[in-house]
Design a protein around this motif. Structure first.
Motif, PDB file in Angstrom:
ATOM      1  N   MET A  90       0.762  -1.027  -0.054  1.00 52.58           N
ATOM      2  CA  MET A  90       0.020   0.089   0.019  1.00 52.58           C
ATOM      3  C   MET A  90       0.619   1.134  -0.070  1.00 52.58           C
ATOM      4  O   MET A  90       0.492   2.097  -0.876  1.00 52.58           O
ATOM      5  N   LEU A  91       2.027   1.147   0.775  1.00 55.45           N
ATOM      6  CA  LEU A  91       2.618   2.544   0.896  1.00 55.45           C
ATOM      7  C   LEU A  91       3.406   2.891  -0.331  1.00 55.45           C
ATOM      8  O   LEU A  91       3.676   3.964  -0.727  1.00 55.45           O
ATOM      9  N   HIS A  92       3.888   1.714  -1.057  1.00 54.31           N
ATOM     10  CA  HIS A  92       4.786   1.942  -2.291  1.00 54.31           C
ATOM     11  C   HIS A  92       3.757   2.547  -3.094  1.00 54.31           C
ATOM     12  O   HIS A  92       4.235   3.646  -3.789  1.00 54.31           O
ATOM     13  N   GLU A  93       2.726   2.353  -3.281  1.00 49.30           N
ATOM     14  CA  GLU A  93       1.629   2.796  -4.301  1.00 49.30           C
ATOM     15  C   GLU A  93       1.115   4.105  -3.672  1.00 49.30           C
ATOM     16  O   GLU A  93       0.992   5.332  -4.633  1.00 49.30           O
ATOM     17  N   LEU A  94       0.804   4.355  -2.364  1.00 51.69           N
ATOM     18  CA  LEU A  94       0.605   5.610  -1.975  1.00 51.69           C
ATOM     19  C   LEU A  94       1.816   6.649  -2.147  1.00 51.69           C
ATOM     20  O   LEU A  94       1.302   7.841  -2.736  1.00 51.69           O
ATOM     21  N   ILE A  95       2.863   6.327  -2.029  1.00 48.20           N
ATOM     22  CA  ILE A  95       4.026   7.434  -2.285  1.00 48.20           C
ATOM     23  C   ILE A  95       4.045   7.664  -3.525  1.00 48.20           C
ATOM     24  O   ILE A  95       4.248   8.730  -3.894  1.00 48.20           O
ATOM     25  N   LYS A  96       3.878   6.733  -4.548  1.00 47.80           N
ATOM     26  CA  LYS A  96       3.768   7.091  -5.737  1.00 47.80           C
ATOM     27  C   LYS A  96       2.875   7.833  -6.065  1.00 47.80           C
ATOM     28  O   LYS A  96       2.876   8.847  -7.169  1.00 47.80           O
ATOM     29  N   LEU A  97       1.697   7.728  -5.507  1.00 49.88           N
ATOM     30  CA  LEU A  97       0.511   8.343  -5.921  1.00 49.88           C
ATOM     31  C   LEU A  97       0.527   9.845  -5.347  1.00 49.88           C
ATOM     32  O   LEU A  97       0.223  10.989  -6.261  1.00 49.88           O
ATOM     33  N   LEU A  98       1.062  10.080  -4.180  1.00 46.62           N
ATOM     34  CA  LEU A  98       1.396  11.425  -3.517  1.00 46.62           C
ATOM     35  C   LEU A  98       2.376  12.140  -4.389  1.00 46.62           C
ATOM     36  O   LEU A  98       2.330  13.327  -4.744  1.00 46.62           O
ATOM     37  N   TYR A  99       3.401  11.323  -5.168  1.00 45.33           N
ATOM     38  CA  TYR A  99       4.358  11.837  -6.067  1.00 45.33           C
ATOM     39  C   TYR A  99       3.719  12.318  -7.313  1.00 45.33           C
ATOM     40  O   TYR A  99       4.143  13.416  -7.924  1.00 45.33           O
ATOM     41  N   HIS A 100       3.125  11.521  -8.167  1.00 41.91           N
ATOM     42  CA  HIS A 100       2.424  11.796  -9.262  1.00 41.91           C
ATOM     43  C   HIS A 100       1.437  13.005  -9.131  1.00 41.91           C
ATOM     44  O   HIS A 100       1.211  13.643 -10.098  1.00 41.91           O
ATOM     45  N   ALA A 101       0.781  13.185  -7.957  1.00 45.29           N
ATOM     46  CA  ALA A 101      -0.018  14.216  -7.706  1.00 45.29           C
ATOM     47  C   ALA A 101       0.688  15.355  -7.452  1.00 45.29           C
ATOM     48  O   ALA A 101      -0.116  16.493  -7.208  1.00 45.29           O
ATOM     49  N   ARG A 102       1.952  15.394  -7.340  1.00 47.74           N
ATOM     50  CA  ARG A 102       2.824  16.699  -6.885  1.00 47.74           C
ATOM     51  C   ARG A 102       2.245  17.197  -5.469  1.00 47.74           C
ATOM     52  O   ARG A 102       2.230  18.497  -5.345  1.00 47.74           O
ATOM     53  N   CYS A 103       1.845  16.368  -4.782  1.00 53.78           N
ATOM     54  CA  CYS A 103       1.562  16.705  -3.154  1.00 53.78           C
ATOM     55  C   CYS A 103       2.817  17.405  -2.515  1.00 53.78           C
ATOM     56  O   CYS A 103       4.068  16.890  -2.664  1.00 53.78           O
ATOM     57  N   THR A 104       2.618  18.151  -1.720  1.00 51.36           N
ATOM     58  CA  THR A 104       3.715  18.730  -0.828  1.00 51.36           C
ATOM     59  C   THR A 104       3.375  18.874   0.423  1.00 51.36           C
ATOM     60  O   THR A 104       2.139  18.921   0.903  1.00 51.36           O
ATOM     61  N   ASP A 105       4.149  18.741   1.466  1.00 50.15           N
ATOM     62  CA  ASP A 105       4.010  18.998   3.049  1.00 50.15           C
ATOM     63  C   ASP A 105       2.875  17.883   3.482  1.00 50.15           C
ATOM     64  O   ASP A 105       1.988  18.499   4.201  1.00 50.15           O
ATOM     65  N   VAL A 106       3.072  16.912   3.267  1.00 53.91           N
ATOM     66  CA  VAL A 106       2.107  15.821   3.708  1.00 53.91           C
ATOM     67  C   VAL A 106       2.598  15.077   4.880  1.00 53.91           C
ATOM     68  O   VAL A 106       3.705  14.688   5.172  1.00 53.91           O
ATOM     69  N   THR A 107       1.592  14.987   5.858  1.00 51.92           N
ATOM     70  CA  THR A 107       1.705  14.244   7.256  1.00 51.92           C
ATOM     71  C   THR A 107       0.789  13.016   6.989  1.00 51.92           C
ATOM     72  O   THR A 107      -0.171  12.974   6.624  1.00 51.92           O
ATOM     73  N   VAL A 108       1.568  11.764   7.688  1.00 57.00           N
ATOM     74  CA  VAL A 108       0.967  10.550   7.445  1.00 57.00           C
ATOM     75  C   VAL A 108       0.873  10.021   8.809  1.00 57.00           C
ATOM     76  O   VAL A 108       1.819   9.959   9.580  1.00 57.00           O
ATOM     77  N   VAL A 109      -0.521   9.598   9.206  1.00 60.97           N
ATOM     78  CA  VAL A 109      -0.575   8.828  10.594  1.00 60.97           C
ATOM     79  C   VAL A 109      -1.208   7.711  10.442  1.00 60.97           C
ATOM     80  O   VAL A 109      -2.269   7.393   9.735  1.00 60.97           O
ATOM     81  N   ARG A 110      -0.506   6.579  11.187  1.00 58.44           N
ATOM     82  CA  ARG A 110      -1.074   5.330  11.337  1.00 58.44           C
ATOM     83  C   ARG A 110      -1.978   5.181  12.569  1.00 58.44           C
ATOM     84  O   ARG A 110      -1.337   5.499  13.318  1.00 58.44           O
ATOM     85  N   ILE A 111      -3.122   5.032  12.148  1.00 62.55           N
ATOM     86  CA  ILE A 111      -4.220   5.159  13.409  1.00 62.55           C
ATOM     87  C   ILE A 111      -4.605   3.392  13.571  1.00 62.55           C
ATOM     88  O   ILE A 111      -5.328   2.956  12.797  1.00 62.55           O
ATOM     89  N   GLY A 112      -4.219   2.772  14.665  1.00 69.18           N
ATOM     90  CA  GLY A 112      -4.396   1.468  14.651  1.00 69.18           C
ATOM     91  C   GLY A 112      -4.757   1.054  16.229  1.00 69.18           C
ATOM     92  O   GLY A 112      -4.753   1.462  17.053  1.00 69.18           O
ATOM     93  N   THR A 113      -4.776  -0.467  16.275  1.00 65.27           N
ATOM     94  CA  THR A 113      -4.933  -1.170  17.381  1.00 65.27           C
ATOM     95  C   THR A 113      -3.726  -1.962  17.893  1.00 65.27           C
ATOM     96  O   THR A 113      -2.801  -2.145  17.018  1.00 65.27           O
ATOM     97  N   SER A 114      -3.379  -2.418  18.939  1.00 63.96           N
ATOM     98  CA  SER A 114      -2.382  -2.801  19.512  1.00 63.96           C
ATOM     99  C   SER A 114      -2.518  -3.824  20.914  1.00 63.96           C
ATOM    100  O   SER A 114      -3.594  -3.412  21.552  1.00 63.96           O
ATOM    101  N   GLY A 115      -1.425  -4.450  21.288  1.00 64.79           N
ATOM    102  CA  GLY A 115      -1.591  -5.023  22.624  1.00 64.79           C
ATOM    103  C   GLY A 115      -0.626  -3.931  23.450  1.00 64.79           C
ATOM    104  O   GLY A 115       0.220  -3.677  22.831  1.00 64.79           O
ATOM    105  N   GLY A 116      -0.989  -3.952  24.700  1.00 68.47           N
ATOM    106  CA  GLY A 116      -0.123  -3.144  25.633  1.00 68.47           C
ATOM    107  C   GLY A 116       0.599  -3.777  26.413  1.00 68.47           C
ATOM    108  O   GLY A 116       0.435  -4.898  26.802  1.00 68.47           O
ATOM    109  N   ILE A 117       1.354  -2.991  27.027  1.00 70.35           N
ATOM    110  CA  ILE A 117       2.305  -3.715  28.197  1.00 70.35           C
ATOM    111  C   ILE A 117       2.345  -2.739  29.342  1.00 70.35           C
ATOM    112  O   ILE A 117       2.899  -1.619  29.339  1.00 70.35           O
ATOM    113  N   GLY A 118       1.889  -3.311  30.336  1.00 75.04           N
ATOM    114  CA  GLY A 118       1.867  -2.352  31.669  1.00 75.04           C
ATOM    115  C   GLY A 118       0.895  -1.173  31.406  1.00 75.04           C
ATOM    116  O   GLY A 118       1.095  -0.096  32.240  1.00 75.04           O
ATOM    117  N   LEU A 119      -0.030  -1.201  30.688  1.00 73.96           N
ATOM    118  CA  LEU A 119      -0.705  -0.086  30.625  1.00 73.96           C
ATOM    119  C   LEU A 119      -2.385  -0.496  30.716  1.00 73.96           C
ATOM    120  O   LEU A 119      -2.737  -1.395  30.288  1.00 73.96           O
TER     121      LEU A 119
END
Lengths: 309, 309
Positions: free
Chosen positions: A114-143
């Protein structure tokens, strides 16, 4: 290859592809998105993108788009948010204003395609100053379950901030550093929201959910509860606060392409207390909305600040 | 751990879980399937399963179920095949008679989560004598696009039949041997169908679609066309006829749990001639139906033979 040998410029924050072959291609088919440079006007479709949020589940990424539309005052009660990748079931993609939302499936290989194609997409679209955030789930330790962890460093199974990739049969080591300033800004957003606990910590990224994360409840298990606990204690001592399956390649690829990047995951359980997800559907659902609330707050703040300036 | 150290009995072909902890669990939640031993009667739902077909795409696994229902004379023009995992979007699962069809997403981690839960499901349901086939897509080497490859050995990026897994931070090597007799039976089915070319060959399993498979069209590429061609030629010399992203862990986990297993993938392009999937949607769609036609023929033949005996 030593850590950090693959360098990026940092002057204008444009998106880098590090591939000389792309220039000689007359057409670029982003196969897993069902998009392409000769079939779609990528600059017109995506040129205004400033924030990309990615997460494992297609449903969650659609619900994030609905949420952010409301938060940014862009929602229309009759609006439908069409899946831009409707011609494929590999990934789902939604867009509202400057915010793109993309699913990535589970695990390093799936998010890496997905990221290979997303990075090429943003490059082809000539995007600038982009912030990427992964929002996900996880297992915690001590939380406490439901705590949101903003990743300081994504570390491997021996707690090192590195990703080994195999290219032409040879191992290449890549740095998994994330943007420290962005992590602090997100932590500040968590404090402002004050709806749940938010911490900064290291995130361990594994290739497997069961044996790779020291779970005792997979189809196979060759270690004891004591082995598990001592491994998790070692991880905790190395600063690890949660475990998931995508952050390392996400960090490495964003760094290589000059994208400002962060990982924000909620912990669904405390792995020192168990392995199975026994909380009710409603509780787990509430937890999963926390990273999107935090990142939604951040995006709103940033967009308001840029309107004022 | 040396190759083959994890052994299975072979007498009655029941499903093995290799996990002493499971017996002490009062409930087992198969989280990514949204199923569980206390919420579902797994023996009643799945006890008759004899064939499991798995593939990356949820759409393809639904269409496989529709196809196999027709082939086995079990289809009803008004039948709907409900997604058994409807409460989650991680995987999709369908069942018709003794045939279960499950999607697994892309890459080793994604299929590994699914297989842990599938193996436990078959174990809890007390299934016996189960055959599991992965039907997928791949890039070919030196083959006409559309050729179906039945995997002899699943090999890694240096062409060895092994999978390295990391458990509690330590590398464990597992054997990726598949069932040779089953592969020959499937090849015979290909000959009987005589609708497309079918070969037996080694399959290289990688962690990445772009750099890991020597593609020149990813967001990053640090090697030349010549480097790529010489790597693919080395692979061909080692018996590799196609490249995909799930076969090694599929082979290893099926072997550990005493499941008869095969990998049947169609090649969508010849990687020595290109990297991008430029064939039309219709052509690619036709190719993708070939593994399911072959496996459908095999299942029909087996069920007819067991009726006669």
């Amino acid at each position: 290859m030593p850590l950090g040998e693959e360098k990026n410029g940092t002057c204008d924050r444009s998106i880098y592809v590090n591939n000389p072959h792309l220039d000689s291609m007359t057409d670029d088919i982003l196969y897993h998105f069902n998009l392409g440079t000769s079939t779609h006007d990528l600059a017109a479709m995506f040129g205004d993108v400033k924030f990309v949020c990615v997460g494992g589940s297609p449903w969650r990424m659609k619900s994030f788009t609905e949420y952010i539309a409301k938060e940014l005052g862009l929602s229309d009660p009759n609006a439908e948010y069409p899946n831009i990748c409707a011609g494929t079931d590999r990934y789902a993609m939604y867009k509202i204003g400057p915010v793109l939302s993309v699913s990535h499936g589970m695990g390093i290989p799936s998010i890496s395609i997905m990221l290979h194609e997303l990075i090429k997409l943003l490059y082809h679209a000539r995007c600038t100053d982009v912030t990427v955030v992964r929002i996900g789930t996880s297992g915690g330790i001590g939380l406490k379950p439901g705590t949101v962890v903003i990743t300081k460093q994504s570390v491997d199974s021996v707690f090192e901030p590195r990703l080994e990739q195999i290219i032409l049969g040879k191992t290449v080591v890549r740095c998994t550093e994330l943007d420290g300033e962005l992590a602090e800004e997100l932590l500040q957003c968590g404090k402002e929201l004050a709806e749940f606990e938010t911490v900064i910590g290291n995130t361990m990224c594994t290739l497997d959910f069961y044996e790779g994360q020291a779970r005792l409840d997979g189809a196979f298990c060759s270690y004891t509860e004591e082995d598990k606990q001592s491994y998790l204690a070692e991880a905790y001592a190395a600063g690890v606060r949660n475990i998931e399956m995508e952050s390392s390649v996400f960090a490495a690829m964003c760094k290589l392409s000059n994208l400002r990047a962060a990982v924000v995951c909620v912990t669904l359980l405390d792995r020192q207390k168990g392995d199975q997800l026994t909380s009710s559907h409603d509780v787990l659902n509430n937890y999963q909305q926390r990273p999107q609330a935090l990142v939604g707050h951040y995006i709103k703040k940033k967009l308001n600040a840029s309107k004022k300036s």
